[in-house]
Design an enzyme around this catalytic site. Sequence first.
Site, PDB file in Angstrom:
ATOM      1  CB  CYS A 189      -0.953  -0.012   1.186  1.00 27.63           C
ATOM      2  SG  CYS A 189      -2.226  -1.266   1.020  1.00 27.63           S
ATOM      3  CE  LYS A 227      -1.594  -0.601  -3.945  1.00 27.54           C
ATOM      4  NZ  LYS A 227      -2.845   0.096  -3.988  1.00 27.54           N
ATOM      5  CE  LYS A 271       1.910  -3.670   8.835  1.00 26.88           C
ATOM      6  NZ  LYS A 271       1.072  -2.672   9.441  1.00 26.88           N
TER       7      LYS A 271
END
Length: 441
Positions: free
Chosen positions: A263, A266, A326
């Site tokens: 996410c 981009k 993450k």
Amino acid sequence: MRVSVIGCGHLGIPHAAGMAHLGHQVIGVDTDPGKVGALNAGRAPIYEAGLSELLAKHTASGDLRFTLSMREAADADVHFLAVGTPIDSDGRSYDTGQVFGAVRELAPHLTRPCTIMGKSTVTVGTTRRLTELVHRLAPAGTDVNVVWNPEFLREGHAVEDTLQPDRIVVGLTNDHAEQAVRDIYAPILADGVPMFVTTPETAELIKGAANSFLGLKISFINAVADMCTASGADVMTLVEALGIDPRIGAKGMMPGIGYGGGCLPKDVRAFTASATQLGTSDAETLLRAAEAVNENRADYAVQVVDAALDRDLEGARVAMWGASFKAGTNDVRESPALAVAGRLHQLGARVTVHDPVALDTAARRHPELEYADTVEEASADADVILVGTEWPEYRQADAKALADLVTNRTVVDFRNILDGEQWANAGWAVHRLGRPSIDPA
Ligand code: NAD
């Protein structure tokens, strides 16, 4: 209510399971037969805490099923659009092919009033273009409402954020559609979650702005971390002291090797492209600066490794702890840890990667790297250990036991999660971003 979720990926699967959990009858649609088969068997193809349990429960009860057929999903009251919006071949704007493709496929089956609720992240103006398309293609015509309901879930917390979101944003042009949104989210709204009803353009921009701000915040602290390195200051103390101010806040301000995932990178790029298209040059300049900082992070990380090693990078054995972008997810899209691992490999290092859940997804994207099931295996004979993802188990790693396994007791903590003193006491040279290094005791 009868609900369809079109697009079963990192957003769509938790959303489909979450909607079943709220008491709706849910059908998920995807074009990937392998995914649909696994989901119908109650197996999650992505890792998210609590997702497997939710899927297994609701597929077994029959409240949740998955299909390859758009026609089967057509009689739902609400259709959530959760297909991907990757970056286009121009490298900047969204490729909205999946969104328009799914709607072109769905609309001819819509013979009665219903609501399409877009959840994918899109460029401002998309909802109005889709509305025109739906009204032209659907037999029910203007009885089909299109609203935009952007999703703010954090990967690694997808189930929790789907069931207990911090806000619901909905952009619409027709008051009728608001009731469908209130009905579908009734249990969540009853918990007091705030709902913002606005225009489609505002809803679309809220999502882009939210992720762009998160990107700016990370790039800001990474740039300041470099100032800390250059001056001998400690970025972690700085973050703590800055974060006390509620106008700033410490959350989302972890210095490291840059933002990644499916996410943020981009979305910042596409929001910058929107700023360019809208002729808003100050917004463009600001966002480009955040992108530039982020793009430089992997090269900077390689320089840090090179400086930390007491030998040539070529032929050096490197253990990379972490592959996911993450902790809490097996998503490796634009993973900073893998970007650094890939660059080191290109420079001739022999890189072995460990991750608690993302080895398969990582190996598909980076088959050139080596992978190990345990931290110990990845670290055996290493010239340097790199902490690339902030998995809690790395924080607890046994510095003393690892000291006997490696060739050189050198660790570079890109995520600032290790207890540096403890590692130094176990004989390690500890390097960190934005903080002074610690020599072995
Ligand atoms: P993804 O690539 O993981 O999933 C997209 C899915 O859509 C895939 O499974 C694909 O097979 C399917 N698909 C494509 N075309 C289809 C069609 N015509 N019919 C049915 N299925 C189709 O992507 P994602 O990460 O889930 O993201 C989806 C959207 O949500 C993006 O716009 C993203 O920016 C946004 N978003 C994602 C997150 C996140 O945490 N991943 C959070 C907020 C918003």
